[in-house]
Design a protein around this motif. Sequence first.
Motif: not given
Length: 990
Positions: A563-570
Motif C-alpha cells: 500500500x505504501x509502494x502504491x502511494x509512492x508510485x502514484x
Amino acid sequence: MVVKFGLLGPLVVHDGTDPRPVTGPKVRVLLAALLLQANRTVSRDALKEALWGASVPASADAALANHLTRLRRVLAAVDGGTGERLRTVAPGYQLIVHEGELDAAAFEDRVRAVRQAHRREDWEAVRRETDLALALWRGTPLADLAPFAETEAPALRAHQLAEARLQALEWSFDAELSLGRHHEAVAPLTTLAGEHPLREGFHRRLMLALHRSGRQAEAFAVFHRLRRNLVDELGTEPGAAVQEAHAELLAGEPAPRPRPRADTTRPPFQLPCEGDAFTGREAEAAAVRALLVGAEGGEDGTGRGAGHGSAGERGTGADARSGAGSARVRAVVVSGMGGVGKTALAVHVAHRVREAFPDGALYADLRGYCVGGARTAHELLARFLSDLGVHQDALPEDTDDRALLLRSALAERRVLLVLDNARNTAHVAPLLPAGGPSAALITSRQLLADLPGSAKVPLSPLPEPDQHALLAKLAGAERVAGEPEALAGIMAACGGLPLALHIVGGRLASRPSWPLALLAKRLTPHQGRLDTLAMGDFDVRRTFAMSYVAMRDSDQPLEREAARAFLLLGRVWSAHAVTPQSAAALLDVTETRAAAVLDVLADAHLVLNPEPDRYLLHDLLGEYAAQREEDGEAEPTTALVRLLSWYAAALAVATRAATGETQSPPPLEGEAVRKLSLPEFADDDEAIRWTARELPAVRDALTRAGELGRSDLAWRLAVGLFGHATTHWWTGEWDACLEQAMEIARAHDDRLGQAWLHRRTAVAHGMAYRNEACLEHLRIALDLFTERGDLAAQASILGNMAAVHLQCEDSAQALVHAERSRDLYRRVGNTRGEVLALTRMADVHRLRGEPESAAADFRRVVELLRGTGHGAVLATNLTGYGDVQRVLGHRDEAFEALAEALSIRLRMNDQGGTVDCLVVTARAHHHFGEWAAAHETWEWCLELARRHRLDQRIDECLDGLKALASQALADGTPREAPTASPPPPAPDTP
C-alpha cells in the motif's frame, strides 16, 4: 423450433448448432430490415432507404442486388442449403420466418403469457414465463446497427420491445411480492429503480418490498426521491398507484405474512437483473461460459459449444480466455481492478448459462471491500442452505460444519453460485462446491491465484471500439459521432474503465444540451477529473479507495508495504512502468523485496502487469494515488532522487553494452548508488532495445532532474543515451535531450557536465553530417578535458575530429588528428583505442585513392571486432570495407561485406545506418553494371531517407537515380555513379 434469428441485442444468425457470420454492415442492415417485417413484403424503395437513408446513390439497384445475393448465401447456410427463405414478391422481397425462429417474436409471445398469468394471479406461472422471456433478451435491440437502428421505424420497434421487457419485469415483481419474497426483491428492484429514475412501477414495488421487509425508512426515502425526480423533471406528482403504496407506508401496517407457496420445490433463482448497456467482452464471456458449462453441457446445457482444456489448476492467460477446457471447473474467478466490469460480466454470463444449472442460481455480494466490513462465510452458508431447503433448526453452529453441509446439499444438484466481490481465497473457499455438477462464478479485485481447482479470467480495461460502443449506447450514437475529437479525449480520460464510462454516459444522457467538449474539458487529468467521475452511488475515487484501504489496513505486513509502494508510485512515477530493479531503488529495498511488493499490487489489480517484470499504474489509479492525502513516504523527493540515480546508472550500463566504450562518465557517488540493482545485457542489440523502450521515462527523468536542480543527474541521463543514438541518431531525440541537459549544466556552472555534453553533442552532430557544428563542440570539449588533464578523453576527441575531417574529405587534417589520437592512446596503454585509430587511417587511405592499403586496414579492424558484440561499429567498418572492394573491382567480396553490414543494421532497427549501407550498395551495383539492382536499391534508400528526413542522403539517392536514367538513354557505355559521401565513421568510444 430453434431460435435462428436474433434482434434482441446485436444481430445474430444461428443454424441450430452454431452461430453463422453475417459479414458486411450493409448485409446486416438488410437482414434486420427484413426481419422487422418478417413474412411481409418489403419494397425495394424501403430497403434502399434502410441501407442508405436519404442519400440513395445512383448505383443503388445494382448494389442492392449484390447485397441480396450475399444475404441469400447466409440464409442458405442457416437452412443447410434447403428451402428458399428470401422470396421476390412485387414490389420487393419477403423473408420467411417460421414460428419460434425470431427471438423478438418469441419474446413477445412469452410476455403475452406473462400478462395472462398475471391477470389470473398465477404467480408461479408469472415467474416461470418471465424467466423464459428474459432468457431471450441479450441487450438493446438492434444494438450494433446504428445509424439504421436510430431511424424512426426501427427505433420505435426497439422501444416497444424494451418497454415489453420492463413491463414483464414489473409483473414478475408482483409475483415475488405476492409470494412473500420481499427480501429477495429488494436488490434487483433497487437496481432497476436506479436505472429508471422516473418509472413509477419499479419505485412502487420497491417501496412495498422494503416496507414488507421491515425497512420503512428506506421505503419512505424511495418515495420522496421518486416524487422529487417527477416534480423536477416532469412537473407532476406520482400517480395513484404510488400514492396508494405511500398510504400503506403511512398507515404503518405490519408487513403481511407470506401466502403459502403452491410449489415449494421451485429452484432458487437469485441473479440480479442485467442492465441494457453491457458491451463487449465477447472473448471473456465465451471463456467463462465454456469453463462453467464444459463438456457435459454446452452453452444451452445440451452438450453443444463446450470448450477444451485441462482440469484442475487453470492458467490466467490464453487458456482461460480461449475457453480451453474439456470439463467444467469447480470455480471460475473473474478478476480485475475496481470498476472494470467484473460483476456485469458475471451476471451477463450467469443469465446465459442458466439452462445448464436447472437446480438454481444462488447469488451473494460478499462485500469484500466495503467499508462496513465483509459478509462472513458463516452467515452466507446459513442463507444458502436455507435457500436450498435446509431448515434453520438443522443448521450447525460451526462454520466448517456448515460448509460440509452445503457441499452435501450441492453434491447431486446442478447449482450455479455467483459469489460477487470476494476479498481473498479464505473469504470464498468455504462457499465452494466440492466437485459434482455444481459450479461457482467468483468476482474479486484479487487474482485469487491460490484458489485451487479454479480457472482465472482477468479483465483488462475495454478496448477503444468497445468504449465507443458503450458511450454510443448510453448517450446516443449520433451524438458521440458528432464530436470525434472530444469523444477521443473522454475515452482517454476514462482509460477504458467501464465504471468511468458509465458515469460519463449517464451525465451526457441526463444533460442532452451538453456538448461532449464540455465534459472532455472537465475530465482533464489532475484538474478535477476524479471529482467529475462521480454520480450518485457511482464514484471512481470511492471504488479505488476500497481497494487501497483494504490493503493499507491488512494484517499482512507485505500488503501494508505494498500500500505504501502504491502511494509512492502514484506520487513519484505514475506515468511510467517500473521493474523490480527500478522499484527497488524507488522503495529503497532489495530487488527481491520489490518484486514481491509489485506482485502483491498486481494480484490486487492496483497495478497492471502487461508483460513479465514490468508494472504500470492505470492512469486513473495513478491520479488517485497522487491525490491521496495520507502519510506515506516522508520525502517523495528522496525516493525520486533514488530512482533518477538508478536510471543514470542503468543508462551507463546500456551504453557500455551498446558501444563497448571504456571511457564512461564518472559514476555517481554514495552508498545508495553502489547497492543499486542494474540491468544486464547480452549484446548491443538488447541494450539498445531496452533504452528505446525506456526513452519516454528517461526524458521525464531528465526534466525532473532539472526541476530538482540536480545537474549531476541530468547530464548523466542525457549522455547515457549515447548507445541508443548509435542506431537512432536520426530521430533527433538525443539532440533534444543533450540540449536540455546543457541548459541545466550551464545554469548550475557544472564544468564536468558541460565537458561531457559538448563531447556527446559533437557526436550527435557528426552522425547527422553537421560537420562544422560537430567540430565546434569537439574543440570546446577538447579544451575542457585538457583543462582537467584527461589524456584518454583527449585521445577520443582527437579521433572524432579525424572522423569529421574525413567526412569533409580533408585527408591531411584527418591524418594529423588520427596520428595525435593514436599517440595519446599508446601513451595511456589503450590497445582498443589504437584499433579505432587504425580505422581512421583506413578511411584516410580510401580518401587518398589508396584502396589496397585501406582494404588491409579495414580487414584487420573487422577481424578485431568480430565476436565483441559491437554490431554498429562492425557494420560501419564492413560498409567501408565493401566500398573499398568495389573500387578494387572485387565484386563478390564487396557484396558479401555489404550484405553482412546491412543485415546487422536491419537487425538493430538502425534506420540511419541502413540508409548509409544502402547508398554504398547502390553505388556498387551501378559500378558493376547491375542496373535493375541499383535502381531497386536507390528507391529503397530514398524511401527510408525521406521517411526520416535525411536530406543529404535524399540528394544522393536522387543523383543516383538520375545517373541510372541517363544510362538508360546512353548507347550502352556504362557511366560511373556519382560519388556519394561515405557513411559517418563510428565515433571513438574508448
